[in-house]
Design a protein around this motif. Structure first.
Motif, PDB file in Angstrom:
ATOM      1  N   VAL A  42       0.844  -1.247   0.052  1.00  0.00           N
ATOM      2  CA  VAL A  42      -0.110  -0.016  -0.004  1.00  0.00           C
ATOM      3  C   VAL A  42       0.752   1.270   0.075  1.00  0.00           C
ATOM      4  CG1 VAL A  42      -1.738   1.308   1.335  1.00  0.00           C
ATOM      5  CG2 VAL A  42      -2.035  -0.847   1.009  1.00  0.00           C
ATOM      6  N   LEU A  43       1.859   1.131   1.014  1.00  0.00           N
ATOM      7  CA  LEU A  43       2.864   2.415   0.748  1.00  0.00           C
ATOM      8  C   LEU A  43       3.383   2.566  -0.369  1.00  0.00           C
ATOM      9  CD1 LEU A  43       4.345   4.611   2.510  1.00  0.00           C
ATOM     10  CD2 LEU A  43       6.273   2.824   2.818  1.00  0.00           C
ATOM     11  N   THR A  44       3.953   1.673  -0.808  1.00  0.00           N
ATOM     12  CA  THR A  44       4.813   1.638  -2.251  1.00  0.00           C
ATOM     13  C   THR A  44       3.877   2.064  -3.311  1.00  0.00           C
ATOM     14  OG1 THR A  44       6.081   0.003  -1.256  1.00  0.00           O
ATOM     15  CG2 THR A  44       6.285   0.283  -3.787  1.00  0.00           C
ATOM     16  N   LYS A  45       2.733   1.571  -3.417  1.00  0.00           N
ATOM     17  CA  LYS A  45       1.890   1.993  -4.376  1.00  0.00           C
ATOM     18  C   LYS A  45       1.577   3.271  -4.438  1.00  0.00           C
ATOM     19  CE  LYS A  45      -2.557   0.618  -6.650  1.00  0.00           C
ATOM     20  NZ  LYS A  45      -4.034   0.452  -6.490  1.00  0.00           N
ATOM     21  N   TYR A  46       1.085   3.855  -3.093  1.00  0.00           N
ATOM     22  CA  TYR A  46       0.817   5.297  -2.853  1.00  0.00           C
ATOM     23  C   TYR A  46       1.727   6.340  -3.266  1.00  0.00           C
ATOM     24  CZ  TYR A  46       0.508   9.651  -0.380  1.00  0.00           C
ATOM     25  OH  TYR A  46       0.267  11.103  -0.037  1.00  0.00           O
ATOM     26  N   ILE A  47       3.194   6.038  -2.957  1.00  0.00           N
ATOM     27  CA  ILE A  47       4.315   6.923  -3.339  1.00  0.00           C
ATOM     28  C   ILE A  47       4.469   6.885  -4.823  1.00  0.00           C
ATOM     29  CG2 ILE A  47       5.255   6.923  -0.913  1.00  0.00           C
ATOM     30  CD1 ILE A  47       7.457   5.073  -1.880  1.00  0.00           C
ATOM     31  N   GLY A  48       4.302   5.744  -5.402  1.00  0.00           N
ATOM     32  CA  GLY A  48       4.502   5.542  -6.785  1.00  0.00           C
ATOM     33  C   GLY A  48       3.449   6.474  -7.618  1.00  0.00           C
ATOM     34  N   GLU A  49       2.045   6.287  -7.229  1.00  0.00           N
ATOM     35  CA  GLU A  49       0.994   6.832  -7.724  1.00  0.00           C
ATOM     36  C   GLU A  49       0.939   8.507  -7.598  1.00  0.00           C
ATOM     37  OE1 GLU A  49      -2.887   3.938  -6.893  1.00  0.00           O
ATOM     38  OE2 GLU A  49      -2.413   5.287  -5.286  1.00  0.00           O
ATOM     39  N   GLU A  50       1.403   8.948  -6.444  1.00  0.00           N
ATOM     40  CA  GLU A  50       1.770  10.352  -6.125  1.00  0.00           C
ATOM     41  C   GLU A  50       2.983  10.897  -7.093  1.00  0.00           C
ATOM     42  OE1 GLU A  50      -0.009  12.440  -3.817  1.00  0.00           O
ATOM     43  OE2 GLU A  50      -1.326  10.746  -4.271  1.00  0.00           O
ATOM     44  N   GLY A  51       3.989   9.997  -7.401  1.00  0.00           N
ATOM     45  CA  GLY A  51       5.034  10.444  -7.803  1.00  0.00           C
ATOM     46  C   GLY A  51       5.676  11.804  -7.577  1.00  0.00           C
ATOM     47  N   ALA A  52       5.844  12.899  -8.279  1.00  0.00           N
ATOM     48  CA  ALA A  52       6.635  13.976  -7.953  1.00  0.00           C
ATOM     49  C   ALA A  52       5.602  14.877  -6.956  1.00  0.00           C
ATOM     50  CB  ALA A  52       6.961  14.811  -9.204  1.00  0.00           C
ATOM     51  N   SER A  53       4.571  14.531  -6.606  1.00  0.00           N
ATOM     52  CA  SER A  53       3.602  15.361  -5.677  1.00  0.00           C
ATOM     53  C   SER A  53       3.666  14.858  -4.386  1.00  0.00           C
ATOM     54  CB  SER A  53       1.931  15.264  -6.323  1.00  0.00           C
ATOM     55  OG  SER A  53       1.953  15.815  -7.526  1.00  0.00           O
ATOM     56  N   CYS A  54       4.395  13.464  -4.219  1.00  0.00           N
ATOM     57  CA  CYS A  54       4.373  12.930  -2.959  1.00  0.00           C
ATOM     58  C   CYS A  54       5.085  13.768  -1.773  1.00  0.00           C
ATOM     59  CB  CYS A  54       5.069  11.510  -2.920  1.00  0.00           C
ATOM     60  SG  CYS A  54       4.925  10.497  -1.351  1.00  0.00           S
ATOM     61  N   THR A  55       4.110  13.978  -0.800  1.00  0.00           N
ATOM     62  CA  THR A  55       4.897  14.900   0.334  1.00  0.00           C
ATOM     63  C   THR A  55       5.278  14.241   1.255  1.00  0.00           C
ATOM     64  OG1 THR A  55       2.538  14.502   1.382  1.00  0.00           O
ATOM     65  CG2 THR A  55       2.660  16.394   0.067  1.00  0.00           C
TER      66      THR A  55
ATOM     67  N   TYR B 152       3.805   0.721 -10.092  1.00  0.00           N
ATOM     68  CA  TYR B 152       3.988   2.195  -9.762  1.00  0.00           C
ATOM     69  C   TYR B 152       5.587   2.327  -9.479  1.00  0.00           C
ATOM     70  CZ  TYR B 152      -1.029   2.094  -9.974  1.00  0.00           C
ATOM     71  OH  TYR B 152      -2.261   1.750 -10.583  1.00  0.00           O
ATOM     72  N   VAL B 153       6.216   1.314  -9.316  1.00  0.00           N
ATOM     73  CA  VAL B 153       7.659   1.591  -8.822  1.00  0.00           C
ATOM     74  C   VAL B 153       8.546   2.518  -9.630  1.00  0.00           C
ATOM     75  CG1 VAL B 153       9.731   0.301  -8.503  1.00  0.00           C
ATOM     76  CG2 VAL B 153       7.721  -0.697  -7.614  1.00  0.00           C
ATOM     77  N   ASP B 154       8.148   2.433 -11.020  1.00  0.00           N
ATOM     78  CA  ASP B 154       8.724   3.346 -11.916  1.00  0.00           C
ATOM     79  C   ASP B 154       8.568   4.962 -11.719  1.00  0.00           C
ATOM     80  OD1 ASP B 154       9.903   1.342 -13.765  1.00  0.00           O
ATOM     81  OD2 ASP B 154       7.952   1.200 -14.605  1.00  0.00           O
ATOM     82  N   ASP B 155       7.384   5.060 -11.054  1.00  0.00           N
ATOM     83  CA  ASP B 155       7.205   6.612 -10.810  1.00  0.00           C
ATOM     84  C   ASP B 155       7.328   7.079  -9.510  1.00  0.00           C
ATOM     85  OD1 ASP B 155       5.837   6.747 -13.337  1.00  0.00           O
ATOM     86  OD2 ASP B 155       3.867   5.510 -12.296  1.00  0.00           O
ATOM     87  N   ILE B 156       7.904   6.219  -8.596  1.00  0.00           N
ATOM     88  CA  ILE B 156       8.668   6.592  -7.256  1.00  0.00           C
ATOM     89  C   ILE B 156       9.692   7.822  -7.550  1.00  0.00           C
ATOM     90  CG2 ILE B 156       9.583   6.050  -5.107  1.00  0.00           C
ATOM     91  CD1 ILE B 156       8.187   3.326  -5.363  1.00  0.00           C
ATOM     92  N   SER B 157       9.389   8.900  -6.941  1.00  0.00           N
ATOM     93  CA  SER B 157      10.285  10.051  -7.027  1.00  0.00           C
ATOM     94  C   SER B 157      11.250  10.432  -5.745  1.00  0.00           C
ATOM     95  CB  SER B 157       9.718  11.347  -7.998  1.00  0.00           C
ATOM     96  OG  SER B 157       8.679  11.578  -6.954  1.00  0.00           O
ATOM     97  N   ILE B 158      10.595   9.863  -4.503  1.00  0.00           N
ATOM     98  CA  ILE B 158      11.230  10.326  -3.409  1.00  0.00           C
ATOM     99  C   ILE B 158      12.137   9.023  -3.085  1.00  0.00           C
ATOM    100  CG2 ILE B 158       9.314  11.600  -2.374  1.00  0.00           C
ATOM    101  CD1 ILE B 158       8.844   9.095  -0.533  1.00  0.00           C
TER     102      ILE B 158
END
Length: 187
Positions: free
Chosen positions: A5-18, A115-121
């Motif tokens: 769930v955490l990994t999917k969330y940060i990938g979905e958020e991408g550059a917008s992840c807070t 969603y792993v590709d989209d993780i930016s943090i």
């Protein structure tokens, strides 16, 4: 499933992840691979993993029986209460509650692997090659090799959340997680 769930969330958020950074331990990146692994019929699954997971889930279902389920879900409580394997609960609960067509769609859309590709943090994943619940064939190693924001610690031994060392045994992954988070936050 919290790591998924955490990994999917940060990938979905991408550059917008807070979030400043994140760590996932024993993440089941590919839910289908993990489900296949835990649902295999073998001594460990049949007498350790499945019974433990099912006892926990059935207790949670029992505690929630006073709640009224949304009638549009059309849950079969007889099937739920008689479930012996995790996939049965996933099919009857997760698929229906989440509005998926079937178990295959649930596995595909609920997993974080896409969603792993989209993780930016800064993101650290710690997994083990001998994890019978989140086996290595479900870990997107190639994605970790190309995304500069993410790191994978794939160790030979640790099982599923075991990662013990020393005598008396202690969990070793706490210190590296602390160091990772401190390095990001203090920098």
């Amino acid at each position: 499933m919290g790591a998924n769930v955490l990994t999917k969330y940060i990938g979905e958020e991408g550059a917008s992840c807070t979030l400043s950074c994140a760590v996932a331990v024993c993440c089941p990146f590919d839910i289908k691979v993990s489900s296949d692994a835990i649902n295999q019929s073998n001594l460990l699954n049949n007498y350790v993993f499945q019974p433990a997971v099912m006892r926990t889930l059935m207790r949670a279902i029992k505690r929630a029986e006073h709640l009224t389920a949304d009638p549009t879900w059309a849950l079969d409580m007889t099937r739920i209460n008689g479930a012996k394997r995790l996939w049965e609960l996933e099919e009857e609960l997760m698929v229906k509650i989440s509005g998926y067509k079937n178990l295959a769609e649930y596995y595909e859309r609920s997993g974080c692997v896409a969603y792993v590709d989209d993780i930016s943090i800064p993101f650290l994943a710690i997994n083990s090659l001998d994890d019978r619940i989140t086996p290595p064939q479900g870990i997107p190693v190639a994605k970790f090799m190309v995304n500069p924001s993410i790191a994978l610690a794939l160790v030979p031994h640790g099982g599923h959340l075991g990662f013990l060392t020393g005598f008396p045994p202690r969990i070793w992954f706490i210190k590296p997680i602390e160091q990772f988070v401190e390095a990001i936050i203090i920098r």
